[in-house]
Design a protein around this motif. Sequence first.
Motif, PDB file in Angstrom:
ATOM      1  N   THR A  26       0.808  -1.238   0.000  1.00  0.00           N
ATOM      2  CA  THR A  26       0.000   0.000   0.000  1.00  0.00           C
ATOM      3  C   THR A  26       0.837   1.283   0.000  1.00  0.00           C
ATOM      4  O   THR A  26       0.287   2.385  -0.041  1.00  0.00           O
ATOM      5  N   ALA A  43     -10.030   4.427   7.567  1.00  0.00           N
ATOM      6  CA  ALA A  43     -10.736   3.138   7.666  1.00  0.00           C
ATOM      7  C   ALA A  43     -11.616   3.078   8.909  1.00  0.00           C
ATOM      8  O   ALA A  43     -12.639   2.413   8.920  1.00  0.00           O
ATOM      9  N   TYR A  66      -9.257  -2.529  -0.569  1.00  0.00           N
ATOM     10  CA  TYR A  66      -8.528  -3.354   0.399  1.00  0.00           C
ATOM     11  C   TYR A  66      -9.292  -4.672   0.498  1.00  0.00           C
ATOM     12  O   TYR A  66     -10.271  -4.788   1.253  1.00  0.00           O
ATOM     13  N   ALA A 117      -4.633  -6.303   9.389  1.00  0.00           N
ATOM     14  CA  ALA A 117      -4.077  -6.424   8.035  1.00  0.00           C
ATOM     15  C   ALA A 117      -3.129  -7.618   7.914  1.00  0.00           C
ATOM     16  O   ALA A 117      -3.521  -8.686   7.417  1.00  0.00           O
ATOM     17  N   LYS A 164      -1.609   1.049   7.229  1.00  0.00           N
ATOM     18  CA  LYS A 164      -1.758   0.294   5.985  1.00  0.00           C
ATOM     19  C   LYS A 164      -3.048   0.618   5.231  1.00  0.00           C
ATOM     20  O   LYS A 164      -3.047   0.688   4.007  1.00  0.00           O
ATOM     21  N   VAL A 165      -4.123   0.795   5.930  1.00  0.00           N
ATOM     22  CA  VAL A 165      -5.421   0.859   5.251  1.00  0.00           C
ATOM     23  C   VAL A 165      -5.993   2.268   5.148  1.00  0.00           C
ATOM     24  O   VAL A 165      -7.056   2.464   4.561  1.00  0.00           O
ATOM     25  N   GLY A 224     -13.430  -7.349   2.659  1.00  0.00           N
ATOM     26  CA  GLY A 224     -12.673  -6.097   2.647  1.00  0.00           C
ATOM     27  C   GLY A 224     -13.577  -4.901   2.491  1.00  0.00           C
ATOM     28  O   GLY A 224     -14.813  -5.002   2.519  1.00  0.00           O
ATOM     29  N   LEU A 242      -6.007 -10.030   7.162  1.00  0.00           N
ATOM     30  CA  LEU A 242      -7.049  -9.203   6.557  1.00  0.00           C
ATOM     31  C   LEU A 242      -8.429  -9.548   7.135  1.00  0.00           C
ATOM     32  O   LEU A 242      -9.306 -10.078   6.468  1.00  0.00           O
ATOM     33  N   THR A 260      -4.290  -5.052  -2.882  1.00  0.00           N
ATOM     34  CA  THR A 260      -4.178  -3.625  -2.544  1.00  0.00           C
ATOM     35  C   THR A 260      -3.572  -2.875  -3.726  1.00  0.00           C
ATOM     36  O   THR A 260      -2.467  -2.320  -3.620  1.00  0.00           O
ATOM     37  N   ARG A 281      -8.059   4.330   0.817  1.00  0.00           N
ATOM     38  CA  ARG A 281      -8.074   2.980   0.234  1.00  0.00           C
ATOM     39  C   ARG A 281      -9.377   2.217   0.484  1.00  0.00           C
ATOM     40  O   ARG A 281      -9.857   1.482  -0.376  1.00  0.00           O
ATOM     41  N   THR A 282      -9.933   2.340   1.670  1.00  0.00           N
ATOM     42  CA  THR A 282     -11.115   1.520   1.999  1.00  0.00           C
ATOM     43  C   THR A 282     -12.426   2.150   1.528  1.00  0.00           C
ATOM     44  O   THR A 282     -13.503   1.641   1.830  1.00  0.00           O
TER      45      THR A 282
END
Length: 443
Positions: free
Chosen positions: A51, A251, A359, A208, A240-241, A355, A212, A403, A245-246
């Motif tokens: 990511t 997130a 993600y 993660a 990370k998330v 997810g 996940l 990702t 991204r989410t």
Amino acid sequence: MLHEELIRRDAAAIAGVEKLRFFPATMKSGSGAHLTALDGRDYLDLTATWTAAGLGYGHPRVAAAVTEVLRGQPGAGLSIMHEPAVLLAERLLALAPGQGDRRVYLGHAGSDACDVALRCARHATGKRKIVAFNHSYHGGFGVAQAVSGVLVEGGAQVDPDAVFVPYPNPLRPHKGTVAESVADALAQVETALAGGDVAVVVVEPILADGGLVVPPPGFLAQLAELVHRFDTLLMIDEVKVGLARTGRMHAYEHDAVTPDIVCFGKSLGGGLPIGAAVGPAWVLDAPSASALLTMAGNPVCATAALAVLDELEEQDYASRAASLGAYFAERLRDLMAGGGVQGGRSAGYIGDVRGHGLYIGLELVLDRDTAAIASDMTRKVIYRMWQLGVTVFSVGENVLEITPPLVITRADIDTAIGVIDQAICDVADGAVNDAEVAAYSGW
Ligand SMILES: Cc1ncc(COP(=O)(O)O)c(C=O)c1O
């Protein structure tokens, strides 16, 4: 350099402690969601380098901003004040909601952001205990490493004052039903908090590296309520998330949570090293000069991060991640329902698709009925996908962690689906042997 030569020289020059490899990829350049190998072959990248390259490789806006600041760099750290660091800190304060006087620690990565925040929480509260989750990951050194469940389980030194509790897993509840697992996890947190000596509770909004695991809806909100009822700090690790991204900027917004400390990293720098912790001034201001990295907050990485945040917000990448992620997950669920082109054979090995946004976890099983974990197969599927021109990594023992850079297109996603389908069938047919993957077993 040629492929074989780079592999040989890498083996002789780069330290083993920083290698986590799933296939022998040797790249010479990258653009958007694609990497180009030394031999000129194009690879669709579903890793974004864990990511870190959230906006893809060589993003023009990031490249232009970095080139410009390098021409007249106003210093290289924080001992001499400069605009980029302050602008970035102000931006992160506005991005991460919170009340009262707050500060931003700027560092090099998620690891030091988490480490510094945890150490500061201990110092500020005068309490030692840190509640963290089984299979969690918060960094590769220091306290962040020593409270990372997944590393401690793998043999890393455990922090003597860490208290590990279960992270509720909707697919594999650790205790009875999912609801019972949530209740048990919260009860264990409450027991720890009741001791009165917990400095901070640290949690990933989606577990993660531990496999996940998307927590059951409401779990994070209940956790936050509990932690705050005991007047304790809640630290959310968005490294990370986070950052669009989410399908949300953060997130943790998928649940009603107000964290006290938020850590960022990876995609924040658009491929350059930078991390940040946002939290109360009474936590992050002391002890003075106790977290010194000479180049932390340097203007080059800070400028890259500002360009990333501008791009994410102006182009509404959160919405893009939500809609493309929904498309990707839907196509994976088609495969799971037998819609693969090879007679639907891949379906028998797909145990779960989960997810948020871009993600996505694809869990591989040996048998859908028993959900037996297909760890050996997972290694080989990843290796086969690389042979077929798509790069992806795994988390847990059997989860493809999908990702891609957020700039991925629908056409790329269609390509990825075809390769995933084929790779699973090829591996089931014995296309990859043990010797080939022996040196690339990942975790
Ligand atoms: C949730 C989480 N926190 C912290 C880190 C540490 O980030 P870095 O490796 O960039 O230092 C990672 C890295 O994988 C992560 O996934």
